[in-house]
Each structure stands twice: as C-alpha cells, then as structure tokens.
Scaffold this motif. Structure first.
Motif, PDB file in Angstrom:
ATOM      1  N   VAL A  33       0.851  -1.185   0.000  1.00 18.61           N
ATOM      2  CA  VAL A  33       0.000   0.000   0.000  1.00 18.61           C
ATOM      3  C   VAL A  33       0.891   1.240   0.000  1.00 18.61           C
ATOM      4  N   SER A  34       0.318   2.366  -0.352  1.00 11.21           N
ATOM      5  CA  SER A  34       1.073   3.622  -0.352  1.00 11.21           C
ATOM      6  C   SER A  34       1.359   4.062   1.084  1.00 11.21           C
ATOM      7  N   ALA A  35       2.302   4.979   1.224  1.00 12.77           N
ATOM      8  CA  ALA A  35       2.650   5.489   2.553  1.00 12.77           C
ATOM      9  C   ALA A  35       1.447   6.181   3.194  1.00 12.77           C
ATOM     10  N   ARG A  36       0.650   6.861   2.401  1.00  8.77           N
ATOM     11  CA  ARG A  36      -0.530   7.548   2.930  1.00  8.77           C
ATOM     12  C   ARG A  36      -1.536   6.541   3.482  1.00  8.77           C
ATOM     13  N   VAL A  37      -1.829   5.514   2.705  1.00  7.12           N
ATOM     14  CA  VAL A  37      -2.774   4.490   3.162  1.00  7.12           C
ATOM     15  C   VAL A  37      -2.214   3.769   4.376  1.00  7.12           C
ATOM     16  N   ARG A  38      -0.920   3.472   4.370  1.00  7.65           N
ATOM     17  CA  ARG A  38      -0.289   2.793   5.506  1.00  7.65           C
ATOM     18  C   ARG A  38      -0.442   3.618   6.778  1.00  7.65           C
ATOM     19  N   GLY A  39      -0.229   4.921   6.688  1.00  2.00           N
ATOM     20  CA  GLY A  39      -0.375   5.792   7.856  1.00  2.00           C
ATOM     21  C   GLY A  39      -1.805   5.828   8.368  1.00  2.00           C
ATOM     22  N   GLN A  43      -3.204   4.333  11.971  1.00  2.00           N
ATOM     23  CA  GLN A  43      -4.009   5.164  12.863  1.00  2.00           C
ATOM     24  C   GLN A  43      -5.273   4.415  13.269  1.00  2.00           C
ATOM     25  N   ARG A  44      -5.922   3.758  12.318  1.00  2.00           N
ATOM     26  CA  ARG A  44      -7.134   2.989  12.613  1.00  2.00           C
ATOM     27  C   ARG A  44      -6.813   1.806  13.516  1.00  2.00           C
ATOM     28  N   VAL A  45      -5.678   1.149  13.272  1.00  2.00           N
ATOM     29  CA  VAL A  45      -5.275   0.004  14.106  1.00  2.00           C
ATOM     30  C   VAL A  45      -5.121   0.451  15.558  1.00  2.00           C
ATOM     31  N   THR A  46      -4.435   1.557  15.785  1.00  2.00           N
ATOM     32  CA  THR A  46      -4.224   2.016  17.160  1.00  2.00           C
ATOM     33  C   THR A  46      -5.527   2.441  17.822  1.00  2.00           C
ATOM     34  N   GLU A  47      -6.474   2.964  17.038  1.00  2.00           N
ATOM     35  CA  GLU A  47      -7.771   3.349  17.595  1.00  2.00           C
ATOM     36  C   GLU A  47      -8.613   2.129  17.959  1.00  2.00           C
ATOM     37  N   MET A  48      -8.590   1.103  17.094  1.00  2.00           N
ATOM     38  CA  MET A  48      -9.472  -0.043  17.262  1.00  2.00           C
ATOM     39  C   MET A  48      -8.879  -1.165  18.117  1.00  2.00           C
ATOM     40  N   ALA A  49      -7.576  -1.184  18.308  1.00  2.00           N
ATOM     41  CA  ALA A  49      -6.927  -2.289  19.016  1.00  2.00           C
ATOM     42  C   ALA A  49      -7.282  -2.336  20.495  1.00  2.00           C
ATOM     43  N   MET A  50      -7.626  -1.204  21.075  1.00  2.00           N
ATOM     44  CA  MET A  50      -7.962  -1.112  22.494  1.00  2.00           C
ATOM     45  C   MET A  50      -6.857  -1.736  23.343  1.00  2.00           C
ATOM     46  N   ALA A  54      -0.362  -4.763  18.499  1.00  2.00           N
ATOM     47  CA  ALA A  54      -0.176  -4.706  17.055  1.00  2.00           C
ATOM     48  C   ALA A  54       1.257  -4.290  16.746  1.00  2.00           C
ATOM     49  N   ILE A  55       1.776  -4.864  15.666  1.00  2.00           N
ATOM     50  CA  ILE A  55       3.099  -4.502  15.155  1.00  2.00           C
ATOM     51  C   ILE A  55       2.961  -4.319  13.650  1.00  2.00           C
ATOM     52  N   MET A  56       3.592  -3.268  13.126  1.00  2.00           N
ATOM     53  CA  MET A  56       3.614  -3.052  11.689  1.00  2.00           C
ATOM     54  C   MET A  56       5.067  -2.938  11.242  1.00  2.00           C
ATOM     55  N   VAL A  57       5.416  -3.658  10.189  1.00  2.00           N
ATOM     56  CA  VAL A  57       6.749  -3.605   9.589  1.00  2.00           C
ATOM     57  C   VAL A  57       6.559  -3.175   8.143  1.00  2.00           C
ATOM     58  N   TYR A  58       7.357  -2.218   7.705  1.00  2.00           N
ATOM     59  CA  TYR A  58       7.221  -1.707   6.347  1.00  2.00           C
ATOM     60  C   TYR A  58       8.580  -1.272   5.806  1.00  2.00           C
ATOM     61  N   GLY A  59       8.669  -1.211   4.501  1.00  2.00           N
ATOM     62  CA  GLY A  59       9.907  -0.812   3.847  1.00  2.00           C
ATOM     63  C   GLY A  59      10.244   0.640   4.133  1.00  2.00           C
ATOM     64  N   ALA A  60      11.537   0.910   4.328  1.00  2.00           N
ATOM     65  CA  ALA A  60      11.996   2.272   4.610  1.00  2.00           C
ATOM     66  C   ALA A  60      13.370   2.469   3.979  1.00  2.00           C
TER      67      ALA A  60
END
Length: 73
Positions: A33-39, A43-50, A54-60
C-alpha cells in the motif's frame, strides 16, 4: 511491502484490515500500500486495538531497509 500482526484485537479490526491487505494467517496481514494508506491504516489500528497488541513492519530508506511501528508491546 507492509506486514501487520495483531493479537487480542476485536474481530472488526481484522475485517477492516482485509480491505487493503491479505490475511495469510490468523492475525497476520501482508500487502503493498502507499505510505498515505499505511499511515491511515496504522491510525485505525491504534484506535481499534484497544487493549490488544499490534506490530507493523514496512519498507523504509535506511540501512536495514525496513521500519517498525508498535502498539501496546
């Protein structure tokens, strides 16, 4: 490539992530996914995870070629 791993999270979060990523194993999501969609996704993951994790790994553009984002670990 983006990988998100969730544990002890609401089922609705998993359903939300399947809009953009493939669930290759329970709680493990992979896709490109694009960097915008990833961000926005993170944000949604942190809001919904309660109280879940969660861990996210992405290319940098660094020596390792990847970066991490962590929630409640």
């Amino acid at each position: 490539m983006t990988v998100i791993v969730v544990a002890a999270c609401p089922v609705g979060l998993r359903g939300h992530l399947t809009r953009w990523l493939l669930e290759i194993s329970p709680g493990v999501f992979v896709g490109k996914v694009s960097a915008r969609v990833r961000g926005l996704m993170w944000q949604r993951v942190t809001e919904m995870a309660m109280t879940g994790r969660a861990i996210m790994v992405y290319g940098a553009d660094n020596e390792q070629g990847l970066a991490f984002a962590v929630h409640s670990h």
